[in-house]
Design an enzyme around this catalytic site. Structure first.
Site, mmCIF file in Angstrom:
data_model
loop_
_atom_site.group_PDB
_atom_site.id
_atom_site.type_symbol
_atom_site.label_atom_id
_atom_site.label_comp_id
_atom_site.label_asym_id
_atom_site.label_seq_id
_atom_site.Cartn_x
_atom_site.Cartn_y
_atom_site.Cartn_z
ATOM 1 N N HIS A 249 100.285 35.058 36.174
ATOM 2 C CA HIS A 249 99.921 36.181 37.041
ATOM 3 C C HIS A 249 99.115 35.693 38.244
ATOM 4 O O HIS A 249 99.402 36.062 39.392
ATOM 5 C CB HIS A 249 99.125 37.224 36.252
ATOM 6 C CG HIS A 249 98.552 38.320 37.101
ATOM 7 N ND1 HIS A 249 99.342 39.250 37.754
ATOM 8 C CD2 HIS A 249 97.265 38.635 37.430
ATOM 9 C CE1 HIS A 249 98.565 40.087 38.431
ATOM 10 N NE2 HIS A 249 97.305 39.730 38.250
ATOM 11 N N TYR B 150 89.076 44.431 49.066
ATOM 12 C CA TYR B 150 88.583 43.528 48.016
ATOM 13 C C TYR B 150 87.841 42.276 48.500
ATOM 14 O O TYR B 150 87.168 41.620 47.698
ATOM 15 C CB TYR B 150 89.707 43.149 47.050
ATOM 16 C CG TYR B 150 90.480 41.909 47.397
ATOM 17 C CD1 TYR B 150 91.404 41.905 48.419
ATOM 18 C CD2 TYR B 150 90.282 40.720 46.685
ATOM 19 C CE1 TYR B 150 92.117 40.765 48.726
ATOM 20 C CE2 TYR B 150 90.991 39.574 46.990
ATOM 21 C CZ TYR B 150 91.902 39.605 48.011
ATOM 22 O OH TYR B 150 92.612 38.477 48.335
ATOM 23 N N LYS C 286 90.931 50.139 41.582
ATOM 24 C CA LYS C 286 91.056 50.010 40.133
ATOM 25 C C LYS C 286 90.323 51.107 39.376
ATOM 26 O O LYS C 286 90.722 51.462 38.271
ATOM 27 C CB LYS C 286 90.449 48.672 39.679
ATOM 28 C CG LYS C 286 91.107 47.446 40.287
ATOM 29 C CD LYS C 286 92.319 47.028 39.492
ATOM 30 C CE LYS C 286 92.802 45.662 39.934
ATOM 31 N NZ LYS C 286 93.907 45.197 39.088
ATOM 32 N N ARG D 42 98.598 34.298 49.333
ATOM 33 C CA ARG D 42 97.878 33.205 49.977
ATOM 34 C C ARG D 42 98.861 32.090 50.304
ATOM 35 O O ARG D 42 99.674 32.223 51.225
ATOM 36 C CB ARG D 42 96.717 32.733 49.076
ATOM 37 C CG ARG D 42 95.534 33.702 49.103
ATOM 38 C CD ARG D 42 94.367 33.175 48.281
ATOM 39 N NE ARG D 42 94.702 33.002 46.879
ATOM 40 C CZ ARG D 42 94.486 33.903 45.919
ATOM 41 N NH1 ARG D 42 93.910 35.033 46.191
ATOM 42 N NH2 ARG D 42 94.840 33.667 44.677
ATOM 43 N N GLU E 266 99.228 47.671 35.250
ATOM 44 C CA GLU E 266 99.008 46.281 34.857
ATOM 45 C C GLU E 266 99.073 46.208 33.347
ATOM 46 O O GLU E 266 98.319 46.912 32.648
ATOM 47 C CB GLU E 266 97.666 45.739 35.372
ATOM 48 C CG GLU E 266 97.670 45.526 36.881
ATOM 49 C CD GLU E 266 96.482 44.735 37.405
ATOM 50 O OE1 GLU E 266 96.614 44.070 38.451
ATOM 51 O OE2 GLU E 266 95.395 44.788 36.774
ATOM 52 N N GLU F 170 98.060 44.847 30.171
ATOM 53 C CA GLU F 170 96.929 44.064 29.675
ATOM 54 C C GLU F 170 96.669 44.399 28.213
ATOM 55 O O GLU F 170 97.149 45.400 27.686
ATOM 56 C CB GLU F 170 95.642 44.380 30.467
ATOM 57 C CG GLU F 170 95.717 44.080 31.948
ATOM 58 C CD GLU F 170 94.343 44.008 32.610
ATOM 59 O OE1 GLU F 170 93.337 43.802 31.897
ATOM 60 O OE2 GLU F 170 94.289 44.159 33.838
ATOM 61 N N ASP G 299 95.791 48.808 33.248
ATOM 62 C CA ASP G 299 94.743 48.805 34.273
ATOM 63 C C ASP G 299 95.355 49.256 35.600
ATOM 64 O O ASP G 299 95.721 48.447 36.450
ATOM 65 C CB ASP G 299 94.173 47.390 34.383
ATOM 66 C CG ASP G 299 92.934 47.351 35.248
ATOM 67 O OD1 ASP G 299 92.214 48.364 35.284
ATOM 68 O OD2 ASP G 299 92.680 46.317 35.886
ATOM 69 N N ASP H 250 86.877 42.970 33.165
ATOM 70 C CA ASP H 250 88.291 42.619 33.202
ATOM 71 C C ASP H 250 88.426 41.161 33.631
ATOM 72 O O ASP H 250 87.865 40.762 34.654
ATOM 73 C CB ASP H 250 89.038 43.540 34.174
ATOM 74 C CG ASP H 250 90.535 43.546 33.887
ATOM 75 O OD1 ASP H 250 90.932 43.167 32.762
ATOM 76 O OD2 ASP H 250 91.297 43.944 34.783
ATOM 77 N N TYR I 95 91.054 37.663 34.239
ATOM 78 C CA TYR I 95 92.179 37.376 35.154
ATOM 79 C C TYR I 95 92.794 36.102 34.591
ATOM 80 O O TYR I 95 92.886 35.097 35.257
ATOM 81 C CB TYR I 95 91.564 37.172 36.546
ATOM 82 C CG TYR I 95 92.453 36.973 37.731
ATOM 83 C CD1 TYR I 95 93.409 37.924 38.109
ATOM 84 C CD2 TYR I 95 92.315 35.838 38.535
ATOM 85 C CE1 TYR I 95 94.192 37.735 39.239
ATOM 86 C CE2 TYR I 95 93.087 35.655 39.673
ATOM 87 C CZ TYR I 95 94.026 36.612 40.011
ATOM 88 O OH TYR I 95 94.787 36.432 41.148
#
Lengths: 430, 430
Positions: free
Chosen positions: A142, A253, A262, A151, A208, A210, A242, A135, A137
């Site tokens: 996103h 994570y 996931k 963050r 998600e 995708e 997903d 997968d 990213y």
């Protein structure tokens, strides 16, 4: 070899409604169980499923070099291994067989009875045995949204993001076709303000939006695929939901990436639409700045204009579209993803699947997950039945749809539709 | 059912040297290509490989419920699917057939010619088709060393580490058996002090000393495996060298984990030693503090006392042992790993492989990677040929060995031995 199957003027002797995803120009590939409990490889025109195994046995592919049992299989892997030339020959031949002016099958009632199925007579299966699932990213919006939420809004993108099509390995075993329900996962989470985790059902189950591409055998271990060859090894695409458990993800994570958040399920649409069928919808992706390293540079249009929509349907309620996006928003192209994946010599096999990552567009109505649509739950979505959603509730059905439309021909993916069930209960099941 | 095959007093009519990894108490399973170019499932006693497909055809397993072709396959997946009871029946029968007092095969020269091979007459293959490969990170010493080097010596372990058997998905396609060389991978790295990456061969190729277990079909999607049942679904173990490119890893791994730094190759030993054979070597793992959550709590000894060694052999030079460790140092047990992996409903299939993560012990001589042994290259290892190593050089061969020895019986894994070749060069190959 020209892709005759894409001729926009062609019409089929099978009825196709104007808004169908499956005109004679699509000719996707899938695997289904028939009314006679036989598994076969097939295609679809309008609302008819077509048994390619039977069609081949009846001699309709006789000039194409195919093994006798190539379509009498429970996965497309061997057919995909035959390579792009064969895929194209087969799609072109199917287009001829179902052309409204071709009487061969059209006027053969006996053969039609064997080959054609109504959709309610078949059960779609997983189309390929997926050896490895990766997968990516690759949506800048996103990645920026996630970085802003969790963050630093001023440095939302991590330093590597503009240089690397960031990706990670997912779980193949739990990839399921549309229609199979999913249980809310149990897992560890760290409650706000606590220092030790608790165990229980995830409270933040998310979809998600995708897409994913399916590869053919691409290279031997140790040998990179140059970017200019990468698309030759892509058989086609599907829709991918997903499923994600945001609270489990947050706790687990760091540092090795998402795992149990996931791998409880990933749902895909059952018909693989070939890259050949998507040719008319090529488009440029977003401008990439800074320039990627040479092994990721390409010429021409390597993105695709594919409209995407997600419906949420409460238990017993009506579907409501909660986002509309487009595959063309992806920053990194499939060719870049495959070139990157193999630049270290990693080998790619027939039936491997590579997901795009969540596809979010530039505006809030185009975001590809509840996490982003509700901004971590701060802005719930109001549903028409008077309830609201921060994340997905037990009993909700999430449906992804996708289609291309250039004003001349519409080519679609159908849907991937999945109901979320409560946490698995062994006692209850007995 | 008793594990008769483990009887330490039994001797075989096949010669077994005292330091052999493969006495009649081992009876591992593997897949090999014979001198007649036939692929078969087999076992090994001393330095003889035994063709189980031929043995079955000759009627030696006639009272055990096995399909006719169960051993005439190119992977062990179907046999592993038959389950623990069948594995045990087959190992017990093999022990009987090769018992020094059993004349059936011993005195049948014709059958012996068909069934027995010298090791130089066969070529070991990958023993299973690995559907999904998961790698854990379960050595506290390794995680502490990495955290000390790259993050904060005072908070070396991340907050989740003592609560979760941290793991991530790896790449199945690039798992190879002992003997297949590996090319130094190309990739993106960020040079010290620079802000943009460069592309080229990895400068920091490393081995990782790991072990891995192979599962049988364990559960359906959605259904967790309770920890008390977990070991029933573990067929056996192999040695695993999880090749790593530290410089690629450093640049790519935030936030989704290692990807191209790991998936260029992972090497395993070809004989799967069953969990049954390892029974006599059970031991307690390290004390776990704080208590794990209830779904990870277990009773009894669920670790195993397995001595591990790594040799480095320079091109044309002599092997030199660079570390000695033990599987018993692992903080999280295999039962905990499998219970955790499935607690969210993730389904596990026959042939799936789960790695331990790098196995490092408490002292520097027991560390399981060059990264730790040379402390990021700060303390190079001096080799007997006068050269030194910070990481692995082109031409070096890395060999992992493992064995149990309780003073009565020695059961071993053989080895996984892999040569590192220079970066793949397409022109050179032609």
């Amino acid at each position: 070899m020209p892709i005759l199957a894409n001729d926009p003027s062609r019409r089929s002797w099978i009825d196709v409604s104007k808004d169908s995803d499956f005109p004679i120009q699509n000719i996707p590939f899938g695997v289904f169980l028939t009314r006679d409990d036989v598994i076969t490889i097939g295609t679809r025109i309008g609302n008819k499923a077509i048994d390619l195994g039977a069609l081949h046995q009846l001699g309709y592919f006789k000039d194409i070099p195919l093994t006798d049992d190539i379509f009498l299989q429970d996965t497309l892997n061997d057919f995909i291994s035959d390579g792009k030339k064969t895929w194209r020959l087969v799609r072109n031949r199917i287009a001829e067989i179902f052309d409204k002016d071709n009487p061969d099958l059209r006027d053969n009632q006996e053969h039609r009875k064997i080959v054609l199925f109504d959709l309610n007579e078949i059960e779609m299966q997983l189309p390929v045995q997926i050896g490895d699932y990766t997968d990516f990213y690759s949506s800048k919006e996103h990645a920026t949204n996630v970085g802003t939420m969790f963050r630093d809004p001023n440095n939302a993108l991590l330093p590597n993001w503009l240089h690397i099509p960031v990706g990670y390995h997912g779980r193949s075993s739990s990839i399921i076709p549309s229609g199979i329900p999913v249980h809310r996962p149990m897992g560890q989470t760290l409650p706000a303000g606590k220092e030790t985790p608790e165990f229980g059902p995830s409270k933040l189950v998310d979809f998600e939006l995708e897409m994913a591409f399916i590869t053919t055998d691409a290279n031997h271990l140790g040998e990179p695929i140059p970017i200019e060859e990468a698309e030759d090894y892509i058989f086609g695409m599907v829709l991918l939901n997903d499923w994600s458990a945001r609270d489990i993800q947050k706790w687990e994570y760091v540092p090795l990436g998402p795992f149990l958040a996931k791998n409880f399920a990933s749902s895909i649409s059952p018909w693989i639409v070939t890259l050949d069928a998507l040719e008319p919808y090529r488009t440029a992706g977003p401008k990439q700045e800074p320039d990627p390293l040479p092994y990721l540079q390409y010429e021409g249009n390597k993105s695709f204009d594919i409209n995407l929509e997600v419906d949420l349907t409460p238990d017993g309620g009506k579907p409501q579209t909660i986002t509309k996006s487009n595959f063309k928003y992806m920053y990194w192209t499939m060719a870049q993803q495959l070139a990157h994946h193999t630049v270290n010599g990693c080998n790619v096999n027939s039936g491997d699947m590579m997901g795009s990552g969540t596809i979010s567009g530039p505006t809030p109505e185009t975001y590809g997950s509840m996490l982003e649509l509700t901004w971590k739950g701060e802005k719930p979505i109001a549903l028409n039945d008077g309830t609201e959603r921060k994340f997905i509730q037990d009993g909700d059905t999430v449906t992804l749809r996708g289609y291309c439309d250039n004003g001349v021909t519409r080519i679609g993916f159908g849907k991937v539709s999945t109901k979320l069930l409560p946490t698995f209960n062994k006692e209850k099941k007995k």
